[in-house]
Design a protein around this motif. Structure first.
Motif, mmCIF file in Angstrom:
data_model
loop_
_atom_site.group_PDB
_atom_site.id
_atom_site.type_symbol
_atom_site.label_atom_id
_atom_site.label_comp_id
_atom_site.label_asym_id
_atom_site.label_seq_id
_atom_site.Cartn_x
_atom_site.Cartn_y
_atom_site.Cartn_z
ATOM 1 N N GLU A 47 0.766 -1.224 0.273
ATOM 2 C CA GLU A 47 -0.021 0.006 -0.020
ATOM 3 C C GLU A 47 0.587 0.981 0.195
ATOM 4 O OE1 GLU A 47 -2.478 -0.151 2.986
ATOM 5 O OE2 GLU A 47 -4.050 -1.573 2.939
ATOM 6 N N THR A 48 0.165 2.481 -0.664
ATOM 7 C CA THR A 48 0.908 3.694 -0.730
ATOM 8 C C THR A 48 1.396 3.934 0.508
ATOM 9 O OG1 THR A 48 1.108 5.795 -1.772
ATOM 10 C CG2 THR A 48 -1.292 5.218 -1.564
ATOM 11 N N PHE A 49 0.072 3.716 1.829
ATOM 12 C CA PHE A 49 -0.205 4.491 2.783
ATOM 13 C C PHE A 49 1.080 4.364 3.740
ATOM 14 C CE2 PHE A 49 -0.740 4.512 7.610
ATOM 15 C CZ PHE A 49 -1.735 5.473 7.328
ATOM 16 N N SER A 50 2.156 3.149 4.110
ATOM 17 C CA SER A 50 3.369 2.805 4.470
ATOM 18 C C SER A 50 4.267 3.487 4.163
ATOM 19 C CB SER A 50 3.453 0.899 4.475
ATOM 20 O OG SER A 50 3.550 0.916 2.997
ATOM 21 N N TYR A 51 4.022 3.823 2.745
ATOM 22 C CA TYR A 51 6.043 4.682 2.005
ATOM 23 C C TYR A 51 5.680 6.095 2.490
ATOM 24 C CZ TYR A 51 7.939 6.702 -1.957
ATOM 25 O OH TYR A 51 8.362 7.294 -2.699
ATOM 26 N N ARG A 52 4.657 6.506 2.286
ATOM 27 C CA ARG A 52 4.290 7.671 2.028
ATOM 28 C C ARG A 52 4.200 8.369 3.590
ATOM 29 N NH1 ARG A 52 -1.059 10.573 -0.614
ATOM 30 N NH2 ARG A 52 -0.237 11.807 -0.116
ATOM 31 N N LEU A 53 4.364 7.323 4.675
ATOM 32 C CA LEU A 53 4.068 8.073 5.841
ATOM 33 C C LEU A 53 5.706 7.228 6.467
ATOM 34 C CD1 LEU A 53 2.388 5.585 8.361
ATOM 35 C CD2 LEU A 53 2.314 8.135 8.568
ATOM 36 N N VAL A 110 -10.083 6.880 -2.499
ATOM 37 C CA VAL A 110 -8.954 7.578 -0.963
ATOM 38 C C VAL A 110 -7.660 6.860 -1.364
ATOM 39 C CG1 VAL A 110 -9.145 8.138 1.359
ATOM 40 C CG2 VAL A 110 -11.531 8.139 0.350
ATOM 41 N N ASP A 111 -6.687 8.336 -0.121
ATOM 42 C CA ASP A 111 -5.634 7.491 -0.443
ATOM 43 C C ASP A 111 -4.020 8.475 -1.804
ATOM 44 O OD1 ASP A 111 -5.479 6.419 1.972
ATOM 45 O OD2 ASP A 111 -5.719 4.156 0.583
ATOM 46 N N ASN A 112 -5.330 8.128 -2.631
ATOM 47 C CA ASN A 112 -4.085 9.128 -3.942
ATOM 48 C C ASN A 112 -2.848 8.739 -4.126
ATOM 49 O OD1 ASN A 112 -3.827 11.401 -6.032
ATOM 50 N ND2 ASN A 112 -2.376 11.847 -4.593
ATOM 51 N N ASP A 113 -2.787 6.738 -3.959
ATOM 52 C CA ASP A 113 -2.287 5.753 -4.244
ATOM 53 C C ASP A 113 -1.715 6.199 -6.325
ATOM 54 O OD1 ASP A 113 -0.388 3.474 -5.224
ATOM 55 O OD2 ASP A 113 -1.229 2.557 -3.880
ATOM 56 N N GLU A 114 -0.124 7.555 -6.465
ATOM 57 C CA GLU A 114 -0.976 8.003 -7.734
ATOM 58 C C GLU A 114 -0.249 5.863 -8.820
ATOM 59 O OE1 GLU A 114 2.371 10.484 -7.560
ATOM 60 O OE2 GLU A 114 0.925 12.441 -7.327
ATOM 61 N N LEU A 115 0.284 5.482 -8.939
ATOM 62 C CA LEU A 115 0.997 4.247 -8.799
ATOM 63 C C LEU A 115 -0.302 4.007 -9.562
ATOM 64 C CD1 LEU A 115 4.232 2.483 -8.397
ATOM 65 C CD2 LEU A 115 3.758 4.204 -9.959
ATOM 66 N N VAL A 116 -1.098 2.729 -8.705
ATOM 67 C CA VAL A 116 -3.019 2.556 -8.843
ATOM 68 C C VAL A 116 -3.939 3.079 -10.280
ATOM 69 C CG1 VAL A 116 -4.364 1.404 -7.631
ATOM 70 C CG2 VAL A 116 -2.624 1.124 -6.823
ATOM 71 N N ASP A 117 -3.605 4.553 -9.373
ATOM 72 C CA ASP A 117 -4.836 5.457 -9.517
ATOM 73 C C ASP A 117 -4.475 5.907 -11.661
ATOM 74 O OD1 ASP A 117 -6.205 5.664 -7.131
ATOM 75 O OD2 ASP A 117 -5.202 7.392 -6.411
ATOM 76 N N VAL A 175 14.952 2.397 10.061
ATOM 77 C CA VAL A 175 13.422 1.713 10.121
ATOM 78 C C VAL A 175 13.521 0.278 8.885
ATOM 79 C CG1 VAL A 175 10.297 2.359 9.065
ATOM 80 C CG2 VAL A 175 12.003 3.687 9.810
ATOM 81 N N CYS A 176 12.519 -0.542 10.207
ATOM 82 C CA CYS A 176 12.284 -1.965 9.913
ATOM 83 C C CYS A 176 10.815 -2.356 9.275
ATOM 84 C CB CYS A 176 12.651 -3.065 11.124
ATOM 85 S SG CYS A 176 12.913 -5.172 10.648
ATOM 86 N N ARG A 177 11.262 -2.661 7.765
ATOM 87 C CA ARG A 177 9.772 -2.999 6.987
ATOM 88 C C ARG A 177 9.572 -4.183 7.500
ATOM 89 N NH1 ARG A 177 10.670 0.450 1.480
ATOM 90 N NH2 ARG A 177 12.495 -0.691 1.682
ATOM 91 N N MET A 178 8.635 -4.380 8.401
ATOM 92 C CA MET A 178 8.286 -6.178 8.498
ATOM 93 C C MET A 178 6.897 -6.335 7.932
ATOM 94 S SD MET A 178 8.353 -7.544 12.653
ATOM 95 C CE MET A 178 9.698 -7.650 13.315
ATOM 96 N N PRO A 179 7.193 -7.162 7.124
ATOM 97 C CA PRO A 179 5.850 -7.593 6.387
ATOM 98 C C PRO A 179 5.030 -8.057 7.664
ATOM 99 C CG PRO A 179 7.468 -8.761 5.652
ATOM 100 C CD PRO A 179 8.309 -8.085 7.268
ATOM 101 N N LEU A 180 3.525 -8.361 7.272
ATOM 102 C CA LEU A 180 2.664 -8.760 8.353
ATOM 103 C C LEU A 180 2.383 -10.388 7.849
ATOM 104 C CD1 LEU A 180 -0.905 -6.540 6.542
ATOM 105 C CD2 LEU A 180 0.415 -6.841 9.176
#
Length: 391
Positions: free
Chosen positions: A12-18, A215-222, A35-40
């Motif tokens: 998701e773009t949310f985590s990248y923008r955070l 909602v979120d303006n995920d530019e790649l998806v949009d 920052v450790c990017r730990m997948p779910l």
């Protein structure tokens, strides 16, 4: 050095923008963050205890993640690790949440559609997810506050991490039941992309039959969607900035932080909403022409060559439908498009203006200040993280 674990969905773009906001905070304060990017999937495979052990061994200062309500977050806190919950299904009461102003997001979408003459509305969201439910509530409230007797329809699905498969026919049948010229607001860009795919599958034309917004303006998806997807932009980077600031404050004082509420900044309009609820076909044709030619200079005379109607009658009907003269409508949306390109491109301002065939740069500056209240360079600096639309 601050060590932060982000336990979230990195598709998701949310985590990248955070993370962009965290990076900006680190730069502004001349600090080093790791920052450790730990997948779910790590938590799914090893359980919360496995995440706690890893965080302790890594000497984490904080963790931000998608947690479930029955997760024992005290396991982190007892080890001196700051915990922040990413708003996933329900808000947490014992730790700060990264959440959003869902009601205003819904109201903003409602105003956008109402301003364009729509009186049939639909919402597509998820069950048992507070952010989806509240965006729907804000959307409906925004509609009822300004208009009576509008048609409204609701479709909800189960929130999962699985791709869209099982409910395709259910969604298609719902879409086919909606009146033509319905404005569909979706809880996020992911769900809006699903709606666009279902429309394509069912032979429903967007934006001719329905308009769709996420909602979120995920530019790649949009931008990859067909048609490209309009979306409510959220100030997610500022949320990341505030989260980093709060982590440091909690580490220093030991006091519990407050929820971080990310605000919507405006609509990023793309092809999926490039229309009005016009009954006159030549007004709709004119609107389509304008939006298909925003990147080049043209006149109302150029537009009228494509329409079998007199200029006087056309201008009267156009203003009745949109509330603007054709010239003002064209200028407003050309300026809006120019503002979008200021934020999506690193090209010099004059080069963008030249590419869009704004031949009088001084006049462009004057118009930009009229509509947006600042110069293009000021706008680019003020909104370096996000875009807004003219309301």
């Amino acid at each position: 050095m601050i060590r932060l674990i982000m336990l979230t969905d990195f598709t998701e773009t949310f985590s990248y923008r955070l993370q962009r906001g965290i990076l900006q905070y680190a730069r502004d304060n001349h600090e080093q963050w790791m920052v450790c990017r730990m997948p779910l999937s790590y938590k799914n495979e090893r359980g919360l205890d496995g995440v706690v052990r890893w965080a302790e061994e890594w000497k984490a200062d904080a963790i931000m993640g998608k947690f479930e309500q029955d997760d024992d977050l005290q396991s982190f806190i007892q080890r001196g690790i700051v915990v922040i919950a990413q708003d996933h299904k329900r808000l947490f009461k014992n730790v700060p949440n990264v959440t959003s102003n869902y009601l205003d997001t819904g109201r903003m979408a409602a105003s956008y559609f109402l301003d364009r003459g729509f009186n049939s509305f639909a919402y597509c969201g998820y069950n048992e997810a507070v952010w989806s439910e509240e965006r729907c509530r804000g959307f409906r409230k925004g509609i009822t506050d300004r208009s009576n007797g509008c048609h409204f329809s609701l479709f909800t699905d189960t929130l999962t991490d699985e791709p869209w498969r099982n409910n395709d026919l259910k969604l298609i049948h719902w879409l086919q039941s909606l009146p033509r010229r319905t404005a569909i607001f979706c809880c996020d860009d992911r769900q809006a992309s699903v709606v666009l795919s279902a429309c394509n599958e069912a032979g429903i034309k967007v934006p001719a039959d329905f308009v769709v917004m996420g909602v979120d303006n995920d530019e790649l998806v949009d931008e990859l969607d067909e048609p490209t997807l309009s979306s409510v932009n959220l100030d997610i980077e500022q949320g990341g900035y505030a989260m980093a600031q709060m982590i440091e404050a909690i580490k220093q004082t030991g006091q519990q932080g407050n929820d971080i509420i990310i605000q919507p900044t405006g609509i990023i309009p793309r092809q999926s909403t490039n229309t009005f609820a016009a009954v006159e076909p030549y007004v709709q044709k004119a609107i389509d022409f304008i939006h298909n030619n925003l990147d080049r200079q043209f006149t109302i005379t150029d537009l009228l060559r494509h329409l079998p109607v007199s200029r006087r009658l056309f201008e009267i009907r156009f203003r009745e439908v949109t509330g603007f003269t054709p010239h003002n409508y064209m200028i407003r949306h050309r300026i809006e498009r120019f503002a979008q390109r200021l934020l999506s491109s690193a090209l010099p301002i004059k080069e963008i203006a030249f590419d869009m065939e704004f031949n009088n740069y001084g006049n462009l500056i004057r118009l930009f200040k009229t509509y947006l209240g600042c110069t293009p360079s000021e706008y680019r600096e003020q909104h370096r993280w996000h875009g807004i639309t003219i309301q």
